[in-house]
Design an enzyme around this catalytic site. Structure first.
Site, short mmCIF file in Angstrom:
data_model
loop_
_atom_site.label_atom_id
_atom_site.label_comp_id
_atom_site.label_asym_id
_atom_site.label_seq_id
_atom_site.Cartn_x
_atom_site.Cartn_y
_atom_site.Cartn_z
N TYR A 278 0.82 -1.20 0.00
CA TYR A 278 0.00 0.00 0.00
C TYR A 278 0.86 1.26 0.00
O TYR A 278 1.84 1.37 0.73
CB TYR A 278 -0.92 0.03 1.24
CG TYR A 278 -1.65 1.36 1.38
CD1 TYR A 278 -2.69 1.68 0.52
CD2 TYR A 278 -1.26 2.30 2.32
CE1 TYR A 278 -3.36 2.90 0.60
CE2 TYR A 278 -1.91 3.53 2.42
CZ TYR A 278 -2.95 3.82 1.56
OH TYR A 278 -3.58 5.03 1.64
N HIS B 214 -4.61 16.33 -3.61
CA HIS B 214 -4.95 16.61 -2.21
C HIS B 214 -4.78 18.09 -1.85
O HIS B 214 -5.07 18.49 -0.72
CB HIS B 214 -4.10 15.75 -1.28
CG HIS B 214 -4.52 14.30 -1.25
ND1 HIS B 214 -4.80 13.59 -2.39
CD2 HIS B 214 -4.71 13.44 -0.22
CE1 HIS B 214 -5.14 12.35 -2.07
NE2 HIS B 214 -5.11 12.23 -0.76
N ASN C 37 0.87 12.36 5.39
CA ASN C 37 0.15 11.64 6.43
C ASN C 37 0.66 12.04 7.81
O ASN C 37 1.84 11.88 8.12
CB ASN C 37 0.35 10.12 6.26
CG ASN C 37 -0.88 9.45 5.68
OD1 ASN C 37 -2.00 9.78 6.07
ND2 ASN C 37 -0.67 8.52 4.78
N TYR D 147 -16.68 34.40 44.76
CA TYR D 147 -16.02 33.18 44.28
C TYR D 147 -14.92 33.46 43.27
O TYR D 147 -13.93 32.74 43.21
CB TYR D 147 -17.05 32.24 43.64
CG TYR D 147 -18.01 31.59 44.60
CD1 TYR D 147 -17.90 31.75 45.97
CD2 TYR D 147 -19.04 30.79 44.11
CE1 TYR D 147 -18.79 31.14 46.84
CE2 TYR D 147 -19.94 30.17 44.97
CZ TYR D 147 -19.81 30.36 46.34
OH TYR D 147 -20.69 29.76 47.19
N ARG E 279 -12.11 34.30 45.67
CA ARG E 279 -11.85 33.31 46.71
C ARG E 279 -11.52 31.93 46.14
O ARG E 279 -10.69 31.19 46.69
CB ARG E 279 -13.09 33.22 47.61
CG ARG E 279 -12.86 32.43 48.86
CD ARG E 279 -14.07 32.23 49.74
NE ARG E 279 -15.28 32.92 49.40
CZ ARG E 279 -16.50 32.45 49.66
NH1 ARG E 279 -16.64 31.27 50.25
NH2 ARG E 279 -17.58 33.14 49.34
N PHE F 278 -1.75 8.08 12.04
CA PHE F 278 -2.09 9.40 11.51
C PHE F 278 -3.35 9.99 12.14
O PHE F 278 -3.65 11.16 11.97
CB PHE F 278 -2.33 9.29 10.00
CG PHE F 278 -3.35 8.23 9.65
CD1 PHE F 278 -4.71 8.41 9.90
CD2 PHE F 278 -2.95 7.02 9.10
CE1 PHE F 278 -5.63 7.43 9.60
CE2 PHE F 278 -3.88 6.03 8.80
CZ PHE F 278 -5.22 6.24 9.06
N GLU G 69 -12.41 5.78 5.11
CA GLU G 69 -11.98 6.58 6.26
C GLU G 69 -13.25 7.02 6.99
O GLU G 69 -13.70 8.16 6.88
CB GLU G 69 -11.13 7.75 5.78
CG GLU G 69 -9.86 7.26 5.08
CD GLU G 69 -9.21 8.29 4.17
OE1 GLU G 69 -9.68 9.44 4.14
OE2 GLU G 69 -8.24 7.92 3.49
#
Length: 526
Positions: free
Chosen positions: A56, A86, A199, A285, A288, A341, A426
């Protein structure tokens, strides 16, 4: 300074080295050991290509298309295609400091030598970093798994001489021309190189590291401001007594209380204001309970810092290459497609950081309201002489409230969402890119909230004169007054807010009080 890529981020201090690299204050180099390891894993990839094994990312398509085997004569084209296809980011370009951090982190990942990329490519990236040749990276487009694909592809685009790029010599221009002006050639991709570049979680970490460091500065600043506000509002220090926090011994709570004890009225640094008669026996508060509320923010920051230290120094590529070249075909060399990844770790951590840091703003805005409200403060309305004729801090308080409200809407954890991508291959993603971007946005808003409160606290001190607060707090007052004059009558606030915000962003408020503090171990760890 030359920083080894094997130690871009110190194991002791998560963001410091990376932030320096982002500012261009250091250079990168590859050790001989790193180059040797890169060569070893690269030889595995070369052997796979030469023997025709199907693996792959080396000779297959990507995502849903991983079943498609690509013929050997098109393996280089495959790597160019993945980068070009991409490059689909949108939005404003990232700041140059952020691009430097992302580039440094990507070099660091590849230097782990589990990617199988060409060592020459990593050397080319180091040269690009050291010559400050920075590709344009849009801020939107990553879902945080399979890594920050779109932004890292834009980073890789510059390496191969495509897209837009910036350098000090040229400004913005065509990447090919910018590289040439800096005596560089575009890198020529070889098998596995393109996938190795894109990646990982370096966008999330590059943006998130800045949010983390600036959040730390905000936390330090809010403790200092609280000490000043407590004094001008005639508060009490007994809530910070060490005995109180020893019986509920959360680490952050104890450290914040120790910091307040060091800053507020004490035997070493007495406050003339504190010694005056009190009008109430118990504080609100927001004064404090600061150790209990901001203490968990400190613990959160330390938790996130631990996550980021691991993440930034991890191999987050896919597939990962293990073994040595002679092991190919024997079962000893492995090309493993896994999930390092996936950005869930930094995404969840940054969402946690956002929620915790936002609480600082909640507290700050409420203290500011008390400073401005004469029924709470025993000070002139809105901290100005002749209220009515002058509006004073009325609208700065509105600005603070608006910023705090905006931050509330940004606290929804983006990592609670997921969208299936790549035709279902994915099918779970982290959305960590938005986690990082909105964490930084919340911190930037918070800096302005704290800037307004600090200016108001210094203005409140004017109405206590000639009495003086503690010496470290007077030093902070002098720091603010170096840029911001007292408000005798109405004037524009924005310029003053910007000046003090810059002090907070650069940790100047903390650095001002640090020389006055003793060696209390709790304080030193703060």
């Amino acid at each position: 300074a030359v920083v080894s890529t094997e130690a871009v981020v110190s194991t002791q201090s998560t963001g410091d080295s990376l932030i320096r690299l982002g500012k261009g204050e250091a250079k990168l180099s590859l050790s001989e050991e790193t180059l040797h390891k890169l060569g070893e894993t690269r030889s595995i990839v070369d052997n796979i290509v030469s023997k025709g094994y199907v693996r792959y990312g080396i000779n297959t398509g990507f995502g849903l298309l991983s079943k498609v085997v690509v013929e050997s004569e098109k393996l280089v084209e495959l790597q160019y295609n993945i980068i070009r296809s991409h490059c689909a980011g949108t939005g404003e370009p990232l700041p140059l400091n952020t691009v430097r951090r992302i580039l440094a982190l990507r070099i660091n990942v590849l230097a782990k030598a589990f990617s199988g990329c060409n060592p020459v490519m990593v050397q080319h990236m180091v040269e690009m970093f050291n010559k400050d040749c920075l590709p344009l990276i849009p801020c939107q487009g990553t879902v945080g798994a399979s890594g920050d694909l779109a932004p890292l592809s834009h980073l890789a685009q510059g390496l191969i001489g495509e897209g837009k790029m910036w350098s000090p010599k040229t400004g913005w221009g065509n990447a090919m021309e910018v590289l040439a002006a800096n005596d560089m050639m575009p890198y020529q991709l070889t098998p596995k190189d393109g996938l190795s570049l894109i990646n990982g979680t370096q966008f999330i970490c590059g943006v998130g590291a800045e949010a983390l460091q600036r959040a730390k500065y905000c936390l330090r600043t809010t403790v200092i401001i609280n000490a000043m506000v407590m004094d001008v509002l005639e508060g009490h220090t007994n809530a910070y007594d060490a005995r109180v926090h020893a019986i509920r011994p959360h680490c952050g709570q104890q450290r914040v209380a120790a910091a307040l004890r060091a800053l507020c009225n004490n035997s070493k640094y007495p406050s003339e204001i504190y010694e005056q008669e009190k009008h109430d026996v118990q504080d609100p508060y927001t004064i404090r309970c600061l150790p209990q509320v901001v203490g968990v923010t400190l613990d959160t920051i330390n938790f996130v810092e631990g996550i980021f230290t691991t993440e930034m120094n991890s191999a987050t590529d896919n597939p990962l290459v293990f073994g040595a070249s002679e092991d190919v075909g024997s079962g000893e060399a492995d090309i493993i497609s896994a999930g390092n990844f996936h950005g869930e770790y930094p995404a969840k951590a940054l969402d946690y950081l956002t929620i915790a840091v936002h609480e600082i703003g909640n507290m700050s805005e409420r203290r500011l309201e008390r400073l401005c409200n004469p029924t709470c403060s025993n000070l002139p309305a809105f901290l100005v002489e002749s209220p009515g004729l002058n509006s004073g801090f009325m609208i700065p308080h509105c600005t603070s409230a608006a910023l705090v409200s905006e931050n509330k809407t940004l606290c929804f954890p983006s990592s609670a969402d997921t969208q299936s991508t790549s035709a279902g291959k994915e099918d779970h993603v982290s959305m960590g890119g938005w986690s990082a971007r909105k964490a930084l946005r919340v911190v930037k808003n918070l800096e302005n909230v704290l800037a307004i409160e600090l200016i108001a606290a210094c203005q409140a001190l004017e109405f206590k004169r000639p009495l003086r607060t503690t010496e470290p707090l007077e030093a902070v007052y002098n720091l603010v007054r170096s840029k911001v004059e007292p408000f005798a009558k109405d004037r524009e606030f924005t310029t003053d807010i910007e000046a003090v915000q810059e002090m907070i962003e650069n940790n100047m408020v903390w650095e001002t009080v640090a020389p006055y503090l003793d060696s209390d171990p709790l304080w030193n760890e703060f």
